[in-house]
Design a protein around this motif. Structure first.
Motif, short mmCIF file in Angstrom:
data_model
loop_
_atom_site.label_atom_id
_atom_site.label_comp_id
_atom_site.label_asym_id
_atom_site.label_seq_id
_atom_site.Cartn_x
_atom_site.Cartn_y
_atom_site.Cartn_z
N ILE A 41 -4.11 -1.48 6.45
CA ILE A 41 -3.26 -2.56 5.69
C ILE A 41 -3.55 -3.91 6.19
O ILE A 41 -3.68 -4.88 5.54
CB ILE A 41 -1.68 -2.24 5.93
CG1 ILE A 41 -1.34 -0.94 5.10
CG2 ILE A 41 -0.88 -3.39 5.24
CD1 ILE A 41 -0.07 -0.21 5.44
N TYR B 197 4.10 -2.02 2.87
CA TYR B 197 3.53 -0.60 2.65
C TYR B 197 4.96 -0.09 2.18
O TYR B 197 5.80 -0.48 2.25
CB TYR B 197 3.16 0.00 3.80
CG TYR B 197 3.93 0.24 4.80
CD1 TYR B 197 4.77 -0.52 5.76
CD2 TYR B 197 4.18 1.78 5.09
CE1 TYR B 197 5.65 -0.15 6.71
CE2 TYR B 197 5.06 2.16 6.42
CZ TYR B 197 5.68 0.93 7.07
OH TYR B 197 6.61 1.41 8.02
N VAL C 27 0.84 -1.05 0.04
CA VAL C 27 -0.09 0.08 0.00
C VAL C 27 1.02 1.17 0.09
O VAL C 27 1.95 1.56 0.69
CB VAL C 27 -0.97 0.03 1.28
CG1 VAL C 27 -1.65 1.28 1.43
CG2 VAL C 27 -1.83 -1.21 1.11
N SER D 216 -2.85 7.08 -0.38
CA SER D 216 -3.85 6.57 0.49
C SER D 216 -4.00 7.07 1.84
O SER D 216 -4.99 7.20 2.20
CB SER D 216 -3.75 4.89 0.48
OG SER D 216 -4.15 4.34 -0.79
N HIS E 113 -8.38 -0.85 -3.44
CA HIS E 113 -7.29 -2.05 -3.42
C HIS E 113 -7.74 -3.28 -3.61
O HIS E 113 -7.19 -4.27 -4.31
CB HIS E 113 -6.74 -2.11 -2.15
CG HIS E 113 -5.67 -0.83 -1.82
ND1 HIS E 113 -6.21 0.66 -1.41
CD2 HIS E 113 -4.55 -0.54 -1.82
CE1 HIS E 113 -5.09 1.35 -1.41
NE2 HIS E 113 -4.12 0.69 -1.59
#
Ligand code: XUL
Ligand code: CO
Length: 439
Positions: free
Chosen positions: A92, A100, A48, A53, A358
């Motif tokens: 996450i 990440y 991520v 985000s 996502h």
């Protein structure tokens, strides 16, 4: 499990299969499902992107922030950074992703002075370390934001001002330290301002030499501290600069070779950057992979009708299938992964839209993986390709490639053998074969 910013998602997003109507479930991404010799999560290594985000606000050049995030509400900058990090780790974990990625300035705010800024970064690195330990989430890569601050408007490593270059180098030192401290598996250099606006004020040769020196200093430092992560360069042709030096895979590989950096770097390739460079995503991946330099991927997509980096979430099955074919054929990305360098549209205002975005990207890549694996296992394309080049496996083709035959030998050979008979390249048939797998 952290549960403050995304209360409508109570537990980890489940895999429910393709017939499920639950929009908050995976239809294809089943992280423990074994595909060939690895699980889906081992193949795909999703990450991520912190900046889009968790720092994104939906602001654009025509409009004010449209995304109101709970985690941005605290007045104190350090508290705000910690809240943002809590939100990121909650997200996450609930998404079920292992990795990440961040820029130094995403996770920690700029201070009044250089040393205050460095201290802020250390504070947030400590906080990230704690959250990583609690959740098991890992750092795929870190990087330095060398494009946001006004001092970098004329370049960072390639600035005409040596004081600016020194500042950028010092900032990179701290960003590498942060990445190392957090067990980052890679470190990325994206040269957003390393290019030019006008050749009238630019000494290109000098700037390229500066960039090479900048990267050599980073390599020296990496070796000195024993950071084992992979260094990656992320090409892009333009934006914010009119012309970025690391334009595409080919230009970047040439630069790395020319300046004796090739052994220390691989490439991190972004789909939208490829299309902005006038290439397909798969073209860029193929160029890098053929050179043994495909290290990681920024997974997103552009808009064919728009000439800028829209950074949309990937949904195109052709694109994910072709990408996964290249990745599978080189036996994976090693320490790299698929980082969603993508942002929700400024009209997708709810935090839950981050999940939808996502989930869509992960399912698109999971489908791409399954389809690509089948195409490869069936040798649906490779048997045709092998046959297409088979005249080089023996006879005159092998003699040419081994160096046994030169121009004069070939003149004699052609004299004897006459004109070649060529076969069809069968493009339409191959497109139909690919279509028969995309389902
Ligand atoms: C910008 C971009 C960056 C890099 C990291 O287009 O892709 O976010 O991925 O600096
Ligand atoms: Co990117």
């Amino acid at each position: 499990m952290l549960n403050r910013y995304f209360p409508s998602v109570e537990k980890e997003i489940p895999f429910e299969g393709k017939d499920s109507k639950n929009t908050l479930s995976f239809k294809y991404y089943n992280k423990n499902e074994v595909v060939g010799n690895k699980t889906m999560s081992e193949h795909l290594r999703f990450a991520v992107a912190y900046w889009h985000s968790f720092m994104g606000s939906g602001v654009d050049i025509f409009g004010a922030p449209s995304l109101k995030r709970e985690w941005h509400k605290a007045g104190d900058p350090i508290q705000r950074a910690k809240d943002t990090m809590d939100a990121a780790f909650e997200f996450i974990t609930k998404l079920g992703v292992d990795y990440y990625c961040f820029h130094d300035r995403d996770i920690a705010p700029e201070g009044e002075t250089y040393s205050e800024t460095c201290k802020n970064l250390e504070t947030l690195v400590e906080y990230a370390k704690k959250l990583q330990k609690e959740t098991g989430v890992k750092l795929l890569w870190g990087t330095a934001n060398l494009f946001g601050h006004p001092m970098y408007a004329q370049g960072a490593g390639t600035s005409p001002n040596s004081h600016v270059m020194a500042h950028a180098a010092a900032q990179v030192k701290h960003a590498i330290d942060a990445t190392y401290e957090l067990g980052g598996e890679n470190y990325v250099f994206w040269g957003g301002r390393e290019g030019y606006e006008s050749l009238l004020n630019t000494d290109m040769k000098r700037e390229q030499e500066q960039m090479a020196r900048f990267l050599h200093m980073a390599v020296d430092y990496k070796n000195k501290i024993g950071f084992k992560g992979q260094f990656l360069i992320e090409p892009k042709p333009a934006e914010p600069m009119k012309h970025q030096y690391d334009t595409d895979s080919a230009a970047t590989l040439y630069f790395l070779k020319e300046y004796d950096l090739i052994d220390h770097f691989k490439l991190n390739l972004e789909a939208n950057h490829a299309t902005l460079a006038g290439h397909t995503f798969e073209h860029e991946l193929t160029v890098a992979s053929a050179a043994g330099k495909l290290g990681s991927v920024d997974a997103n997509r552009g808009d064919l009708l728009l000439g800028w980096d829209t950074d949309q979430f990937p949904t195109d099955l052709y694109s994910t299938t072709f990408a996964m074919m290249i990745i599978l054929n080189q036996n994976g990305l090693g320490s790299g992964g698929l980082n969603f360098d993508a942002k929700v549209r400024r009209t997708s205002i709810d935090p839950v839209d981050l999940f939808h975005a996502h989930i869509g990207g992960m399912d698109a890549f999971a489908r791409g993986l399954l389809i690509a694996k089948k195409i490869i296992d069936d040798r649906a394309l490779s048997s045709f390709i092998d046959e297409r080049y088979s005249s080089f496996n023996s006879g005159i083709g092998a003699d040419i490639m081994s160096g046994k035959a030169g121009l004069e030998d070939l003149d004699n050979w052609i004299e004897k053998e006459g004109l070649p008979v060529v076969s069809s390249a069968r493009q339409e048939m191959l497109e139909n074969i690919v279509n028969s797998y995309i389902q």
